[in-house]
Design an enzyme around this catalytic site. Structure first.
Site, PDB file in Angstrom:
ATOM      1  N   ALA A 266      13.572  -8.485   3.827  1.00  0.00           N
ATOM      2  CA  ALA A 266      12.532  -8.609   5.273  1.00  0.00           C
ATOM      3  C   ALA A 266      13.324  -9.239   6.282  1.00  0.00           C
ATOM      4  CB  ALA A 266      11.234  -8.838   4.620  1.00  0.00           C
ATOM      5  N   MET A 267      12.728  -8.792   7.448  1.00  0.00           N
ATOM      6  CA  MET A 267      13.171  -9.462   8.521  1.00  0.00           C
ATOM      7  C   MET A 267      12.289  -9.835   9.499  1.00  0.00           C
ATOM      8  SD  MET A 267      15.993 -10.479  10.053  1.00  0.00           S
ATOM      9  CE  MET A 267      15.556 -11.307  11.792  1.00  0.00           C
ATOM     10  N   ASN A 269      11.868  -9.991  12.750  1.00  0.00           N
ATOM     11  CA  ASN A 269      11.751  -9.605  14.262  1.00  0.00           C
ATOM     12  C   ASN A 269      10.480  -9.936  15.021  1.00  0.00           C
ATOM     13  OD1 ASN A 269      13.996  -7.806  13.527  1.00  0.00           O
ATOM     14  ND2 ASN A 269      12.785  -6.866  12.338  1.00  0.00           N
ATOM     15  N   HIS A 301       6.622 -15.541   4.195  1.00  0.00           N
ATOM     16  CA  HIS A 301       7.682 -15.966   4.712  1.00  0.00           C
ATOM     17  C   HIS A 301       8.088 -15.452   5.997  1.00  0.00           C
ATOM     18  CE1 HIS A 301      12.135 -17.506   4.266  1.00  0.00           C
ATOM     19  NE2 HIS A 301      12.551 -16.443   4.964  1.00  0.00           N
ATOM     20  N   GLU A 302       7.930 -13.871   6.296  1.00  0.00           N
ATOM     21  CA  GLU A 302       8.481 -13.622   7.538  1.00  0.00           C
ATOM     22  C   GLU A 302       7.395 -14.041   8.722  1.00  0.00           C
ATOM     23  OE1 GLU A 302      11.315 -12.645   7.494  1.00  0.00           O
ATOM     24  OE2 GLU A 302      11.459 -12.306   5.223  1.00  0.00           O
TER      25      GLU A 302
HETATM   26  N1  TRP Z   1      16.077 -13.732   8.129  1.00  0.00           N
HETATM   27  C1  TRP Z   1      15.739 -12.901   7.091  1.00  0.00           C
HETATM   28  C2  TRP Z   1      14.714 -13.600   6.207  1.00  0.00           C
HETATM   29  O1  TRP Z   1      15.196 -14.678   5.878  1.00  0.00           O
HETATM   30  C3  TRP Z   1      16.833 -12.494   6.177  1.00  0.00           C
HETATM   31  C4  TRP Z   1      17.986 -11.521   6.745  1.00  0.00           C
HETATM   32  C5  TRP Z   1      18.912 -12.143   7.369  1.00  0.00           C
HETATM   33  C6  TRP Z   1      18.306 -10.061   6.730  1.00  0.00           C
HETATM   34  N2  TRP Z   1      19.896 -11.113   7.444  1.00  0.00           N
HETATM   35  C7  TRP Z   1      19.468  -9.921   7.106  1.00  0.00           C
HETATM   36  C8  TRP Z   1      17.468  -9.347   6.116  1.00  0.00           C
HETATM   37  C9  TRP Z   1      19.999  -8.784   7.266  1.00  0.00           C
HETATM   38  C10 TRP Z   1      17.950  -7.822   6.129  1.00  0.00           C
HETATM   39  C11 TRP Z   1      19.073  -7.820   6.512  1.00  0.00           C
HETATM   40  O2  TRP Z   1      13.547 -13.486   5.981  1.00  0.00           O
HETATM   41 ZN    ZN Z   2      13.697 -16.063   6.161  1.00  0.00          ZN
END
Ligand code: TRP
Ligand code: ZN
Length: 884
Positions: A266-267, A269, A301-302
């Site tokens: 997941a991400m 944003n 986490h997100e």
């Molecule tokens: N930052 C995201 C997390 O830890 C993970 C993440 C980093 C990510 N690069 C990505 C998710 C590329 C998908 C694609 O939650």
């Molecule tokens: Zn993370």
């Protein structure tokens, strides 16, 4: 299209940007074949940096126009950068307008703007924004974003971006628009947009301070009934961060969107988290207890990144653990706090440590070893690792141990007071925690403590005890060391918090406390000890180290029975099992089917299984034998076939000899009642699943059909996916004749549930190898109409389940597993380098393999490395693997 140059990036080379971008207005005309992106920025020179041309990053973009303050200008395109030299002098703001197009439908890397199931999604971390427009695509450049989206209204009724929706309406030709303004400045990696035919579960909440918020979880129309758990997890996350750390939700609207094509979990944003469907969708019919638990932690986490990552972000990508280690620590604490009582918390801790030891310890001992704060990389995507995430979380956890829970909360408060709205370093974080606790051990030892950030490798703590009956003293010596890792030959001593206890012969607790080991070797003396105690060392797994102590079986059995620390209680059982496994593995003259587990071990395991008060979840953890990869790490030369055979033989013997106890466990822990994925009932399901699996395994030897028959019945009648899948897995892993009809039936029921089909594929690709049958099965699965290598979840369910999670099936004497691996790495690299590079790591530990596997593995890696057109991602992994 491919990056040809070898551009290693070094942490020591960090320089502040030559320009700042204050604001950016993006207008998108979304079209799968050709999307137009108009980017209007306000920039100014950074007067603290040397005068320099502006170099904007851009990848796979078609450039149509560049205007400076509304006028045409000269520019150059140089290796994925747009270079502007004739810019206004001085520190005044100037306008830069750039028009580009890109091709989302052709974007198989899933970085930047891409299409999945006819919807648009973005993924910008770490360096995906440059695939959308030209930009200073680095985390220390933070801008205010305004986003205008235009798209066909019928095909893309939902148009989302970060922040607040300020305007929307219809346009000509069946198109419509939406305008979003993010009230927070952010780096480009936190940008997101989504456009598609989606529906949302909505929830309005009122936070502690009285503010109203709208929470939304967007999914495809058929999936709405699987969003309740994600929404509940989000609400629990919001409440927890306020209660534990005083961190409120800072947005009016918080959105989660699920997509089935996603490179990772997941991400985060800002305000618009994008998730792999695997970590959003759950119903009792389709998701297991593990899925429910994972959704809770990933949603947490997100969400927690909103403060640790977004409000305070990373100065550069070497600081990645600043946000990831800290946020994993926070999600682990969240899940523990939700689990509630002590035993359930301990179960969560054991599970987290198991991940660390089976995945991170091998990484730390292999060719990709790197510090929690790396010093160099070729491709940053390769450094989203268990070291940065999981070991990084352990480093934060040690800080909390050294300053206490309240002291840590104080430290986090100071961190936000100092750095809110800024891009900072791991040093800034550690300094804030220490400064908020000036009298703590952490403050006193800060420089030495920070070696956890700079030195790679897993430290070993060698402990030895000496009891003096006359003096009634027990002396415990702790000595630390750390083996060299690539590029780091000499290690300085670490600061190692060691949770300690002494357990008396009768099981009584004689002493307990925390010792902070800072020297290479230290000796502690305990006074007034009436009889020889058993030391319980590294309680709660207080540091990410390997603890060596020559425990006798009797001592381990005492700890397993009496230790007040549940982690070490579990650990004692694991040590008993590992010691036996290693003994059998070394005893090469004895065929695996002839090995015999000794009565003291069997009795100890039986006692746990029968224990009247221990939790089912804890029993299941104790009775699970250490993973093959964990056993492999204890050996200098690894024969995966032998390890697999020995572990399977041990499992079969436990299954057979404890059969009556497994039966009892199965009957006792059957759940009736409504399904709830809470720790207690999921623990009961885990133990019944294990019992069933053992009973089927025991029946395999005898040929008895009673338990396979019961498993099949349970598979058919189960009221939830956990019980259903456990029953199916019991049939498959025991090699029952009922496995084939069950698999067929399972597919027929769930043919339209992608996440369930992933389980179906993974179970078969990860099944115990019997005479080399798994690789042909895997090849067949790849020809199945439901297989699609472009979908990362599906590729992982077949290819990774085989290459990375099935050592017995993969490390074939004929090396056909390695040939398969090299072909898939190359095939995937042309589609999605990030996924390919993860697969490339399946052979990280080739140097430890027994011949002829070792030579065959090296050959396979060399074959990949010899290709001239590799991505940076794969090239970095295979080059490191081959280096001496
Ligand atoms: N930052 C995201 C997390 O830890 C993970 C993440 C980093 C990510 N690069 C990505 C998710 C590329 C998908 C694609 O939650
Ligand atoms: Zn993370």
């Amino acid at each position: 299209m491919r990056e040809g140059q070898n551009n290693v990036i070094y942490r020591a080379d960090y320089q502040a940007p030559g320009y700042w971008i204050d604001s950016v207005e993006l207008s998108f005309d979304l079209d799968p074949a050709k999307t137009r992106v108009l980017n209007r920025m306000k920039l100014r020179r950074n007067l603290d940096a040397a005068p320099q041309p502006l170099r904007l990053d851009g990848e796979e973009l078609n450039l149509a126009r560049v205007l400076v303050n509304g006028q045409g200008t000269s520019f150059k395109l140089e290796d994925n950068q747009l270079v502007l030299e004739n810019l206004p002098e001085g520190g005044d703001s100037f306008d830069l307008e750039i028009l580009t197009t890109c091709q989302p439908a052709k974007n198989t890397k899933l970085m930047g703007l891409y299409v999945s199931n006819d919807s648009f999604f973005t993924q910008c971390e770490a360096e995906g924004f440059r695939r959308i427009t030209y930009f200073l695509d680095r985390p220390d450049v933070m801008a205010s974003f305004t986003v205008l989206l235009r798209a066909d209204k019928a095909k893309y009724p939902v148009l989302l971006s970060n922040g607040n929706l300020v305007d929307q309406g219809d346009l000509a030709d069946g198109r419509h628009f939406a305008k979003w303004v993010d009230p927070f400045r952010k780096p480009s990696y936190l940008f997101a947009l989504v456009a598609g035919n989606l529906v949302a579960r909505e929830q309005r909440i009122r936070a502690r301070g009285g503010k109203e918020h709208l929470l939304q979880v967007f999914v495809r129309a058929g999936d709405l009934d699987k969003t309740e758990h994600a929404m509940n997890s989000l609400m629990a996350s919001i409440a927890w961060d306020e209660a534990r750390f005083g961190l409120p939700l800072d947005l009016e609207r918080f959105m989660i969107v699920a997509t089935s094509d996603f490179n990772m979990g997941a991400m985060e944003n800002k305000g618009l988290n994008i998730f792999n469907t695997k970590y959003v969708l759950a119903s009792q019919a389709t998701a297991t207890d593990t899925d429910f638990a994972n959704i809770e932690s990933v949603v947490g986490h997100e969400y927690f990144h909103n403060w640790t990552g977004n409000r305070v972000t990373c100065r550069d990508w070497f600081q990645l653990s600043l946000k990831e280690g800290l946020t994993v620590f926070r999600d682990q604490e969240f899940s523990q706090d939700l689990a509630g009582e002590a035993s359930a918390r301990a179960v969560k801790r054991i599970e987290d440590v198991r991940v660390l030891r089976t995945a991170q310890f091998p990484e730390d001992a292999g060719p990709m070893a790197h510090p929690v704060r790396p010093d160099q990389y070729l491709e940053i995507n390769n450094f989203y690792t268990v070291t940065v995430y999981e070991k990084g979380a352990e480093v934060v956890r040690m800080m909390q141990t050294l300053v206490g829970r309240e002291g840590f909360a104080r430290g986090l408060k100071l961190y936000f007071e100092r750095h809110d709205g800024h891009a900072v370093t791991c040093d800034d974080f550690a300094q804030a925690i220490a400064d908020a606790n000036p009298d703590s051990t952490l403050a006193r030892l800060l420089d030495q403590f920070k070696r956890w950030y700079s030195q790679a490798g897993t430290p070993r703590v060698r402990a030895s005890g000496l009891y003096d009956a006359d003096a009634r003293t027990y002396r415990l010596t702790l000595a630390q060391s750390c083996a060299p890792t690539p590029g780091q030959d000499v290690k300085e001593p670490f600061v190692i918090p060691v949770g300690l206890g002494l357990v008396g012969a009768d099981g009584a607790e004689l002493a307990s406390g925390m010792h902070v080991l800072t020297q290479e070797s230290e000796t502690l003396t305990f006074e007034n000890i009436g009889s020889e105690p058993v030391p319980s060392i590294l309680r709660g797994f207080s540091a990410p180290v390997i603890l060596e102590f020559d425990y006798s079986d009797a001592q381990l059995i005492a700890l397993l029975a009496h230790d007040t620390d549940p982690f070490n209680r579990w650990e004692a059982g694991q040590r008993l099992a590992v010691n036996r496994a290693l003994g059998f593995i070394r005893d090469a003259g004895v065929a695996a089917r002839d090995i015999r587990l000794d009565p003291p071990f069997m009795n100890a395991m039986r006692a746990v299984l029968r224990h009247p008060t221990l939790d089912a979840a804890f029993k299941e953890l104790v009775l699970t034998l250490p993973a093959e990869t964990y056993i492999a790490e204890q050996l200098d030369v690894v024969d995966p076939q032998r390890i697999h055979a020995v572990r399977e033989a041990m499992r079969e013997q436990l299954a057979r000899e404890l059969a009556p106890d497994w039966e009892q466990a199965f009957e006792q822990h059957r759940e009736s009642g409504a399904y709830r994925p809470d720790p207690v009932s999921s623990g009961r399901r885990a133990l019944t699943g294990m019992a069933l699996s053992n009973l089927c395994l025991a029946a395999r030897a005898s040929g008895d059909q009673v338990w396979p028959g019961k498993a099949y019945q349970r598979f058919k009648d189960a009221g939830n996916m956990t019980d259903r899948f456990n029953a199916l897995a019991a049939l498959v892993t025991s090699g029952s004749e009922l496995a084939a009809p069950a698999l067929q039936r399972f597919h027929a029921i769930f043919k339209d549930e992608a996440l369930v089909l992933d389980k179906w594929f993974a179970l078969q690709a990860g099944a115990p190898d019997r005479g080399g049958n798994v690789l042909p099965a895997v090849k067949q699965l790849m020809n199945h109409p439901d297989f699609n290598i472009r979908n990362p979840n599906r590729a992982r369910s077949v290819i990774f389940s085989y290459c990375s999670a099935n050592p017995g099936g993969f490390h074939r004497p004929d090396a056909a597993g390695y040939v398969f691996w090299s072909e898939r790495v190359l095939e995937l690299d042309a589609i999605n380098p990030q996924v390919a590079a993860r697969l490339a790591r399946a052979l990280d530990r080739w140097k430890k393999l027994v011949e002829p596997l070792r030579s065959a593995a090296r050959e396979a890696i060399a074959r990949v490395a010899a290709r001239p057109d590799l991505s940076n991602d794969v090239r970095e992994v295979v080059t490191r693997a081959l280096a001496d």
